[in-house]
Structures are given as C-alpha cells and as structure tokens.
Scaffold this active site. Structure first.
Site, PDB file in Angstrom:
ATOM      1  CG  PHE A   1     -56.096  -7.785  83.884  1.00  0.00           C
ATOM      2  CD1 PHE A   1     -56.581  -7.034  82.831  1.00  0.00           C
ATOM      3  CD2 PHE A   1     -56.920  -8.745  84.452  1.00  0.00           C
ATOM      4  CE1 PHE A   1     -57.852  -7.234  82.343  1.00  0.00           C
ATOM      5  CE2 PHE A   1     -58.201  -8.956  83.975  1.00  0.00           C
ATOM      6  CZ  PHE A   1     -58.665  -8.195  82.921  1.00  0.00           C
TER       7      PHE A   1
ATOM      8  CE  LYS B   1     -69.268 -15.677  82.475  1.00  0.00           C
ATOM      9  NZ  LYS B   1     -67.996 -16.422  82.303  1.00  0.00           N
TER      10      LYS B   1
ATOM     11  CG  ASP C   1     -66.479 -19.227  79.970  1.00  0.00           C
ATOM     12  OD1 ASP C   1     -66.789 -18.059  79.676  1.00  0.00           O
ATOM     13  OD2 ASP C   1     -65.309 -19.608  80.088  1.00  0.00           O
TER      14      ASP C   1
END
Length: 1336
Positions: free
Chosen positions: A762, A1007, A470
């Site tokens: 969010f 990922k 990451d």
C-alpha cells in the site's frame, strides 16, 4: 505473572552481571593520545560548524570504517579491544558536565539582552561608584544563580534518564568463557555480538547475523524511532545463509564469524546504509552478492524485536553514533504571544527609563546653573574643568549632565524587571508540573499521564481559537470491528452468533456475524469453491485472509537462553514425564474446537461445543470407540493442569503467584493464556481425533491439526479486523511465509495453500494494496492453479479500475450498482469501507508483467517510480468481489469534549482522509455538526466550478447574521482549487462565516496548509491534534501541537508539544489549565511591571529635593535586594495557585475561556494602566511620608526605611486585591515577606559600621535606623494611611465593575455560594400534629 515469563522459566540471578574492568589509572597513555588525535577533527566539526571549511576540502565522499569482531579466543581486556576509536554505547543527552557547567551555562544566559544590560549596569557602577562595588553585582548574580540552578535540575533529570537507559541489560558474547553473559547497555562496544529475544529492545545498531526463523528473517517494530507501528522485515546477511539452511542448518557460534565489516561512517539517514564484508587472508573468498550489506540487514537501536524467538547480531554503531541518537533533536523551543507582548512592554520600560534619566540629567544641569560658585552646590559630585567662561572652576554642565545621566541609569535600573524572566520560567515549570500531575488527565487503562514536551508555552493553551483534529485514532478508537459486508449484491451483517448463546463468551466482542452468510460460506466450501470460483462469497473471505501483511504465529515466542545467557530447559519439557497425563494410558486423540475453529454455524445443540473435546480411544480399537468426551471431563483435566502448574511455580520459586485467578467459564476461551499454553504443549503428541459423522462433524484421520490459537501482528488495524472477521466465518489465516500462505477452512477442515508470488504494498498515491498468488491444489506443488491478483482499497480508487466487461454484464452491473448503494449506506452509518476485487491472470500475461516488474526492481535510477508504473499496469480490469464495512468506535467523551470546545468559542475543524459520507456521519456523532446547522458542501471539480460554489455560499451566509448556523464540508481535490489565488480571498471570507469545518480526503500536506491558513490569514491561535505519522506536518506547524499515544505509533507524540492518551482530555487541558495558565501569567507579568515602576517613581519623586543628583533616600542594599528577596516569592506562588474559578466550574462553564481566547487579560493598554496606577501609588507613598515628617527632624535613612516599608505593604495588598483565590501559601508568603523585611532590616542595622562602609560605600551608615523608626507612632500611621490611599482607586474600580458589570466567573461563584447556603439552611415541614425541622 505473564505467560511469556512463565513459559521461559528464566532464572533471576543478578550476581552474574558482567562488569568489564576499566583501564588502570597508571596505564600507558600513548594510546589515548592516538585515539584523541584520530577523532579530534570529527569532534571539532560537531562543536564548531564553520570548521568544516578547514577539514572538508574538495568534494565530499562517503567515508567508511572497518570493524573487527570481538571474538578472539584469547581476547584482550575490553578497554583494549580492536575498535577503540569508535563510540561506546553509553549515551549522554545532558547539556553540561561538572567541568563545563559554569562556562557553558553563563554563555547561554548572556544570550539574553536583559542579562547583558545588568552586567553593563554593574560595570558602569564600578566606574561611577554609586553603590558599593561588592554590592552592585548581587541582583544579576542572584538571577544567574537561580537560572543556573533551574538548568542544573533540568540537566540532572536528563542525566537520570540516561542512567536508566544505560543500565538496561542484554546478553553479550564473552569470548573468554565462550558464552553469552548479561551486561549493561553502556558497556557494549562496537564489534560485540548481542543476543536478543522477542519483545526485547535493540541496544545498538547491529548487523543481523542469525535469526530463529529458518529463513533468517526477523521483524522489528520501529515506533520508538519513526513512529510507525507496522512490522518491518529484516534479513540475516547472505554470508550466514548456511546457518539458516532449511535442510541441514549448521550450529552458529560467534567464534565462527571470521569476517571484517566495512560500513559507512554514522549518518542520521534512517533509510540508507552501505557496507560490505571482507574475508581475512587465508580464508576462502565469498561471492560478491554475499559480501554486500544493505539496510535490510541492519537492526537499529530503539526498535523492538517482534515475531521472532531470538536474533543475534554484530554491533556496528554504538551510543551517540547510532541513528536513533543522531536523530534526537531534543526539546523544542517556542515563544508564546504573551511573551512577545511582554518583550514589547520591556522596550517601553527602557524608553521610560531613558526619558526619566534624560529629565533627571537636564534638570540637574538646571539646578547646577543656579549656583555661581561650585563649592556652594549641594548634593552633587563636582566635576571641575576649564571652559570658555570668565573664571576657572566653573562646573562643566555638559559633563555634569552626562555623568548624572549615567548615574540615573544605575539608580533607576530596577525599571527593567531583572527577575521577570527567571520568575516567568519558574512559574511555567510549576504550571507544567501541575498539568502533568493532574489526575483527571491520567489514563489508567494504559497507565499514561499527561506529558509536556515544550516547557515554555503553557499560557498558549488558554488562547486557542482553532482546533485542527484528525479523525481516525484521534476522535475514534482506531480499533476496527467488522460490521457488515456487501457481496453478490446483498447486504450481510448482524449480531455476534456467540453473543446470542449464553453458554459461551465471544472471542472478540462486537464482531458481527450473519447466520445466512455463514451458511453460504459453508455451502461454498463444501462444494470445493476457491479463490477463482464464480461465486464471489468464498473468494471474498479468502481475499480478506490473504490480501494483507498480517504476520501469524501459532504460539508465543520463546527463547531457551535465559537473561543470564544460560541455555536452560523449559519447565514444560523438564517435567514432561510428570505432566503427560497420557503417558501411562493408550494414546488419546484430541481436537481443539474453540469458538474460532469448530463452532459450526446454524447448530445450537450440545454437540456444537465451544470447549476442548476429548475422546479416549484404545490404540487397538480406535475404529470401535468414536465417542466424545464430556464437558465435565474437560473441566477436570483443565483443573488438573492448573493445579500442576501452580505446584511447579511454587517449586521453581522464580515467579510470583497470579494475584487474581481467571474467572472460570465453560470452554477454552475461559482459560488464561498460561493455561492455554501449557495445555497445548502437554497435548502436542496427541494424534488427530475422529468426530462422529452422524452428528454433523468432520473427520480428520491423518495430517497435522492446526494450532489452537493464532497470534496476529498487523501493521494496520483495518487488516487485522478483516483477518479476524474471516476467521470468525471459518476462513482462518493459518501461516504466512515469505513465499507461501496457508488458509485453514473450518467447514471441511482443509488447509488451502497459496504460493505468494508478489506483494504490491500500500502507498498513499495508489491507496490500495495487492497480492499475486497461485493456489497449490491438493497440497501438490506440481498441480498449480492459475495466477490470481487480489486487491483491496478505497472505493474511489478501486471502482474506476473495474473491467468494462464486468461492469456491462448483467450480473456485474447489478453487483456494482448494489455495492455503490451499500457503500453510501455504510458511510451514513459512519463505517469505514474497503472494496475487494480480483483478477485472474493468463500465464502469458503474468510472465510478461513479471519480467517488466523485475526490471523495475533492479533499476538503479527512478526505481520507485518504475515500480509504481509497473503496479499500475497490472492493477486494472478487476472483478468486484464485495465491500467490507468496519466500525471505528468513537472514544469515550468525544462528543462532550467537542461540544464544550464549541461553547468556549473555539472553532473545531476535523481533517480526515475518509470519504465525505463517513466523515459527515462521524461529524454528527461527535457534535461537530448538528441538525439545525446548514451544511455548505463544496464538492466540485475545477477552479471555476469551485469559485461559483463559493460565491453561492457567500450569498447564502449574508442572509443570516450569526455564524453558528453554518458548517463547511470540503474534500481534498476541491481544497486545492480553494487555495488557488483566484479563490483564496473569498474562501477565507467563507471560512470566517462558518462555525465548523470538515475536510475529507485530505493529505498530510493539505492538513498543514489549512493550519498555516488559520494562523496567517485568519490570525488565530491554532492547536493541532493527531495520533499518526500523517499528522506530524500539521502538529509541527501549529502554535500548539498535541499528540495522542494511540494505535499508530509514537511519531505524532514525538513531534508534539503536549502528549496525552485520550481526546477528551483536551477539554480540561484547554478550558481549565489553559485558562489558569494564561490568567496567572498575564497578571503576574503586569504585576512585575507595576511593582518595579512604582519603586522607580518613588526614587524619582525624591530627586525634587536633592537637585536631581540621582541620590536615593533608601539604603542602597534595600534598592538591590527589594525585588529579589522581599517581593519575589508571592508573585511566584500567585503564578502557581491563582484560580478565578474552580476546576469543575470551568468545565461546567466553557464560556469563561473567552478571557484568554480574546486576550482580555493582557491588552496593549494594560501596561499603561498599570503604569498610571504605579505613578499614583508612588506619589501617595512619597508625599504622605514627606507630609507626615515635613517639619520633623528626620534623617534620610529613616525616611527611606519608612518608604521601603510602605512600598512592600502596598505591593502585598495590591497582590492580595488582584488575587481571586486566597490560597493559604499565598497569604502566608505575603505576611512572611513583611515579617522577613522587618527582621532583615533589624539585623542589617545592627551590623558593624566598618562592614557597611566598605560594602556600600556609604559615609553615614544606617545604624539602628529601623529600630528607632518603628518606635514612632507616626511610622505606623503613615503605613496605614498610605496603603489605604494607594488601594483606593483600584478598590473603587473593582467595586464598581463587580457591581455593574461583574465577570461571569464572579456571578457563577456567587450563585454557587447561594445555592450552597440554601441547601444547608433548615427547611420546615408542617403537619397537623407537629412541626419538623429538617436539614436538607
């Protein structure tokens, strides 16, 4: 001494610890039987999974339990409380208890087929009687005992951890004494009332009854539970609303809680809870909405109280029934590839053993066939039977062959290395201990060392081929610093104003402040601009302060209840009369003008102070004395405060002195937090001051002055950076309530109030958050401004939502165009960008949307989807305010680490959610990409377009022969097209030709998909490293998962195999410890196979002279303990200490990592080469001894003792030859093994005859054999000659290889040695007068 501690003034009385009495031993046991009967079904279902078929009949429904509060005035003993059938708060993560250890541990060990095999050998020997029946179990008993000891030590470590947790303390209500008392966690019961303070960990799942917040709200951090660091809001139950009334709140006591609590049975679901309150008979009923309980009313064990002075709650689940314990999965188990190869080689050992047994059985039948009379057959145990032959008594060849086959299995049992598995486990534990205690992997700043959570894959660290990393928080600090912004079509950003002034220290180092932008903000605020103003500058910074979930506090949290449960007076209030230096003077007026509050940009004059300014004003002549106090007065007052504080600390004798005093600098920022806290409390009664308007200052004659400091808690470092940046520019988020936001503007010392109507949080799908506010003008609730929606998010999400009218206007079009240019420029600089927008809503539009949104929030089915659609319906037609750019600095050592990994041949892929421009810039900064690399950028939409790009790039890569010149850049949408079956094969081919890969805008599932692709399609070992919850899927899917304990919580750490503090530690972890672990374990496994095979072949050679009767020439006791006692310690020490290169050499030469990455140490043929070596050495050992004593009178036990000594010496020298690092413990163990054998043999041969005969079933016991053997010179000559001949082939091969094809490690060691010798050799310097000899 921490500020919080000094402020609370807690007493440290440990004698008041409440230790509840235990149940008397001779008490009535009927209740115990009843409790066990009630819980037996649930316990049995947990132990035996298929028992649910017995107990769970019919459809499954939610079961509930009733909890009675432990608050009766005449309370019974705690062991007789009203909730006895529920679990106590004592936790136990151990696998065993003293009663269950032996049966449970043996049951687990016999899951290994090797252990079952050796138990079968013991049973077989019991029937056949080849060895003594009491002696045969020794090997398997030894292995089981060693493994049991290891398991016991591991379980004891878990026990100590449990004890540490169980003996933490908290405050629990004692209904007899009617107060809270300190108690161990393990004594907490369901139904107890618990009092917790700020930053205190919740000991059990509790129902929130009371909070210090007037609204009954508290905040918890759940990073210990789910890894998320964002603060989650919890609310006290509605039935307790009267104790949180903003008008007349009632005093709460646990005695006032007269309800029964009905909750669901414990479940592991963290996001679900159902319950209700029941009113006892005779009590007034509650409204239905006040009886319902939800997950927002529950505080879960392991979370931490935040942003709240104190809370009080009722325990509903304790100990093993809490959600934290139900979700504790324990240590994970993975199998390494080296272990899998070893398992295959063990299968080959089994086949070799069967072949040898079959050969021995057949040849024994051939031997027997040569003798017509059974009595004449030597060596064999005769099994007579009647067959179809001419005369009875003839030996049955089939029975004899089968009997010898089974006997050979017993005699050659050591072909299967019984000690291999336990030795591997011990070696791995030793390697993990060395990794965890490596000082170079210790991060002193956070006091974190390496943590190994998976105990069985250290060698996998030496075979990594792909590193998936990451970016944010892993390669970077995840500590955001505001750098630049684009507003009104212009780019702003510069150096810190404070850093340019030598007289002050910046509040936050590195925050960029632009003088021109500050002047524009000052001008706008003076003109009365607000969030709806036409100019976007002031609205931009108001949005930065408002559009977030930051929690604000004006002071550290304090709880007037000490840790003993006593309500005490704060030292600040207790000595108020002594410390209020203005008590005997006329009132003073004070204003705090710290650099974050009252430093007016553009004035670099002495009047613009960065410290506290004091002004003495007579109460009768206030208007005539408006003079400012000097900075010298401030220093004198602050010094006086410090002296008084130290004096009080000495008088209290409850806190330690501060070891180091804070370095004094001018201004309030030079003060320690304790001094600031005391200072603010002493000045709290002072009235606002009035500054001289002639010097450009602002007057405040009435109203409440803002607090000196604000303490921010944020769920996101990006939000915190924006709020702090707005504060630096004079727009300070002062307070935030659930329905109101207050912003303080420094320029005009005004407090702007906003009514918070809605918060659209969010989420990963929308990639934005919004707030809907209404400004309250002039602090009059009757004068409300328009409704405004403020939003911030990623540019790819926000820009398409801009209104067409705004984008097509001249001003708006220019702003959008310049913003896009600035976005690209910021991305090239590696800055993180956010777009901030607004939308002014008409009252009718807002009311219509509000009704729709409230309907979505009350929906029973599809609630989340309907809320998302409702948010999307209002989040459109925006007006662009500006763009912010935040820097996320690289961690120290990241470029060097990635460069070392690339030099080691490891391919590094960075998978991030950032936009491509930002990620590419970071890739260059981290040396993932370099200037000479040809970047292949797949940025297309649609499967066909992506396919064309892949074909184009494949053609380009075919023109060049090396893969080191290509780097691949992907984004999330294109990645889905690459995974399409139409493109997958060609995409994999392209990945093989690229040296580095950068994937932008990737989701957690993408990922994980890339990790899976590298594992199964590219056939590589994958290490995934990350620090956030969004990295968990790829960490769990990789061969090795590494979690970084960073800013995003602990979920990545909890899901990982290894946890560390910094990315740069990855280089020593892989290149040093990974290389060592792989090299040590590979050679150790091969050595075990060689050692055991050599021993077996020596026994097999002897069968030529005993008619393949499975008889051994060695003492049976030597056969059984040879691998367990004589040759067990050196291989273990070799596995701990072997180093083919030093620590620094491996870091300086990453290419040495090839040995593990390419699997050079353990190939498929390595096993067979060691088998050939074992055959050769066994032949030398047997035939040299046989030839030396061929014509001598030698008994069988003397020959066996000699050959056992030959084997031990050859094995020891062999291990010394393959060792690259002769550590003194290894050499000592090799010599010690030989000495131990000699002493053992000498003592063993002195044992009484009856003891040896009964134990070993030997008719002719070895008495004084060893003593007589060592007296023969021929004995020592055979030892020396056989050892030399045994080692000759290997030694010759090592010499040839090191001469013509030496390893890189050997070459580097030689070069280092030569350099050292040259540096230490004398150098001669000549001059005209004399010769000087200098030792360089």
């Amino acid at each position: 001494m921490t500020p919080a501690a000094s402020h609370k003034g807690h007493h440290r009385r440990t004698s008041s610890l409440w230790r509840p009495p235990t149940r008397p031993v001779l008490s009535n046991g009927a209740h115990l039987i009843r409790e066990k009967a009630e819980t037996s079904g649930r316990a049995l279902k947990q132990l035996i999974p298929f028992s649910r078929w017995i107990f769970d009949r019919g459809p499954r429904t939610i079961e509930f339990r009733t909890i009675d509060p432990n608050n009766l005035p005449e309370a019974p003993p705690r062991y007789e409380q009203s909730n006895p059938k529920f679990a106590t708060n004592r936790i136990c993560t151990t696998k065993y208890s003293p009663l269950t250890f032996f049966p449970k541990n043996l049951f687990e060990q016999f899951h290994r087929l090797a252990n079952v095999y050796f138990v079968f050998i013991v049973i077989l020997n019991w029937e056949i009687g080849l060895y003594g029946r009491m002696l045969a179990p020794i090997p398997i008993v030894f292995v089981l005992a060693v493994t049991a000891i290891k398991d016991a030590l591991e379980d004891y470590r878990r026990y100590k951890s449990d004890q540490k947790i169980n003996h933490q303390t908290c405050r629990v209500w004692d209904s007899r004494e009617k107060r809270y008392r300190k108690m161990f966690w393990k004594h907490i019961l369901v139904g107890d009332f618990v009092h917790l303070s700020h930053d205190e960990i919740i000991p059990a799942d509790m129902l929130l009854l009371r909070s210090s917040d007037p609204s009954g709200i508290c905040y918890v951090e759940t990073s210990n539970l789910d890894g998320e660091t964002n603060l989650k809001q919890r609310v006290a139950i509605q039935a307790m609303a009267k104790y949180h009334s903003p008008t007349v709140p009632l005093e709460f006591s646990p005695e006032n809680f007269n309800y029964k609590v009905i909750v669901e049975e414990p479940t592991e679901d963290l996001h679900r809870f159902e319950g209700r309150l029941e009113v006892p008979d005779g009590e007034p009923p509650l409204a239905r909405e006040n009886t319902l309980l939800s997950k927002n009313n529950v505080l879960l064990r392991g979370c931490m109280i935040k942003n709240t002075d104190f809370v009080e709650g009722l325990v509903i689940y304790a100990g093993s029934e809490t959600k934290a314990m139900l979700n504790n999965s324990g240590t994970r188990y993975k199998r390494s590839s080296l272990e899998k190869l070893a398992n295959w080689d063990i299968i080959w050992c089994v086949l070799i053993l069967l072949i040898l047994c079959l050969i021995g059985a057949v040849l024994s039948a051939v031997w027997v066939e040569q003798y017509k009379i059974p009595d004449q057959i030597p060596f064999l145990v005769q099994i007579f039977g009647v067959t179809g032959s001419n005369y009875p008594g003839r030996v049955d060849l089939w029975s004899e062959g089968w009997h010898n086959f089974l006997t050979f299995i017993i005699a050659l049992q050591v072909m299967i290395p019984i000690s291999l598995y336990v030795s591997i486990e011990i070696i791995k534990l030793g390697q993990i201990w060395l990794i965890c205690n490596d000082s170079r992997l210790y991060y002193e700043k956070k006091d974190k060392k390496m943590e190994c959570r998976a105990l069985n894959i250290p060698e996998e660290l030496g075979q990594i081929q792909y590193v998936m990393s990451d970016k944010t928080g892993t390669l970077t600090e995840n500590q955001m610093i505001f750098r630049r912004c684009s507003v009104a079509g212009k780019d702003f950003g510069g150096m810190s104003v404070v850093s340019e002034e030598s007289s002050a220290k910046p509040l936050k180092e590195g925050i960029s402040r632009d003088r021109g932008l500050e002047n524009l903000i000052i001008t706008g605020l003076k003109n009365g601009e607000s969030v709806t103003s036409t100019s976007p500058i002031v609205p931009l910074f108001l949005t930065m302060s408002i559009c977030n979930t930051v929690v604000v506090n004006s002071k550290p949290h304090e709880d007037l209840m000490d840790e003993e449960g006593e309500i005490i007076t704060s030292p600040l209030d207790k000595n108020k009369s002594q410390r209020d230096f203005g008590a005997d003077k006329p009132k003073q007026q004070v204003h705090f003008a710290a650099s974050d509050e009252n430093q007016t940009p553009g004035r670099n004059t002495p009047d613009s102070l960065d410290s506290i300014e004091l002004m003495e004003i007579n109460t009768q002549e206030t208007n005539d004395r408006n003079s400012l106090g000097s900075l010298k007065d401030v220093k004198e007052i602050e010094t006086r405060f410090d002296e008084e504080e130290e004096k009080e600390i000495k008088e209290e004798k409850t806190e330690k002195k501060e070891e180091t005093k804070t370095r004094r600098l001018p201004g309030i920022l030079s003060k320690s937090p304790t001094s600031l806290l005391n200072l603010s409390s002493r000045l709290k009664n002072f009235t606002p001051f009035k500054r001289n308007s002639s010097k450009g200052t602002v007057s405040i004659t009435s109203g409440e002055s803002p607090p000196v400091l604000s303490f921010y808690d944020s769920e996101s470092p990006d939000e915190l950076a924006l709020v702090e940046a707005a504060r630096e520019y004079g727009v300070r988020l002062l307070k935030r309530h659930f329905d109101e936001i207050i912003v303080y503007t420094r320029t005009n010392s005004n407090q702007m109030r906003f009514k918070l109507l809605h918060t659209l949080a969010f989420d990963a799908d929308r990639k934005r958050m919004s707030v809907i506010v209404r400004e309250i003008r002039n602090n009059d609730s009757n004068r409300e401004g328009p409704v405004v929606l403020l939003c911030k998010g990623a540019d790819t999400t926000i820009l398409p939502l801009l209104s067409e009218e705004f984008c097509t206007s001249e001003i708006g079009g220019d702003r959008v165009h310049m913003a896009q240019l600035h976005l690209s420029d910021y991305a090239r600089q590696g800055l993180r960008t956010l777009c901030l927008v607004r939308k002014v809503l008409l009252e009718e539009e807002y009311q219509a949307w509000r009704a729709q949104h409230e309907e979505a929030e009350l929906a029973v089915h599809g609630k989340e989807e309907r809320i998302a659609l409702s948010a999307a319906s209002i989040e459109k037609d925006f007006e662009l305010l500006g763009v912010t750019a935040i820097e996320d600095r690289l961690q120290d050592g990241v470029p060097e680490c990635i460069q070392a990994l690339r030099e080691a041949g490891i391919q590094v892929w960075v998978l991030t959610g950032d936009k491509s421009e930002t990620a590419i810039n970071i890739a260059y900064s981290t040396r993932l990409f370099f200037d000479s690399m040809d970047l292949l950028n797949i940025q297309a939409s649609g499967i066909r377009a992506v396919s064309d790009l892949i074909d184009l790039y494949l053609e380009r890569t075919e023109r060049r022969s090396t893969i080191s010149t290509f780097g691949l850049v992907l984004n999330g949408p294109c990645l889905d097209c690459c995974f399409d079956p139409f493109n997958l094969d060609r995409f994999i081919n392209l990945l093989k030709r690229c040296r580095s890969v950068l994937c932008c805008r990737s989701t957690p599932l993408q990922k994980a998909a890339l990790v899976n692709l590298a594992k199964h399609h590219l056939k590589g070992k994958v290490l995934a490293i990350g620090d956030g919850a969004n990295d968990v899927s790829m960490i769990q899917g990789a061969d090795v998962g590494v979690g970084l304990s960073g800013q995003e919580g602990m979920q990545a750490v909890m899901a990982s195999d290894y946890a560390m503090a910094r990315f740069r530690f990855l280089a020593p972890l892989l290149l040093v410890h990974g290389h060592w672990c792989y090299n040590r374990l590979a050679n150790t496994i091969l050595y075990f196979f060689y050692k055991n095979a050599m021993f077996v072949f020596v026994i097999f050679w002897y069968q030529i002279f005993c008619g393949f009767s499975s008889q051994s020439n060695m003492d049976p006791f030597y056969l059984l303990v040879y691998n367990l006692l004589f040759t067990s310690v050196p291989p273990l020490l070799y596995g701990f200490l072997e180093q083919d290169a030093s620590y620094d050499m491996l870091l300086e030469n990453p290419a040495f990592y090839d040995a593990g990455r390419l699997g050079k140490k353990y190939k498929w043929y390595s096993f067979w080469l060691n088998m050939l070596d074992a055959v050769w050495q066994s032949a030398v050992v047997f035939w040299i001894a046989y030839g030396a004593y061929e014509h001598a009178k030698l008994d069988i036990w003397t020959l066996g003792t000699l050959q056992c000594a030959q084997l031990l010496l050859a094995n020891s020298v062999h291990l010394a030859l393959i060792s690259q690092y002769w550590a003194w413990p290894l050499l000592l163990s090799l010599v010690g093994s030989i000495i131990f054998f000699c002493l053992f043999a000498a003592v063993y041969n002195l044992l009484p005859v009856w003891l040896i005969t009964s134990m070993l079933n030997v008719a002719d016991p070895p008495i004084m054999i060893f003593q007589r053997a060592v007296m023969m010179p021929r004995f020592w000559l055979v030892l020396l000659l056989s050892t030399v001949l045994c080692m000759t082939p290997r030694l010759t091969w090592i010499a040839i290889r090191n001469t013509y094809h030496p390893s890189r490690a050997l070459v580097r060691r030689i070069e280092t040695k030569e350099e050292t010798q040259q540096s230490q050799s004398p150098t001669y310097s000549f001059n005209r007068e004399r010769i000087e000899i200098n030792n360089a």
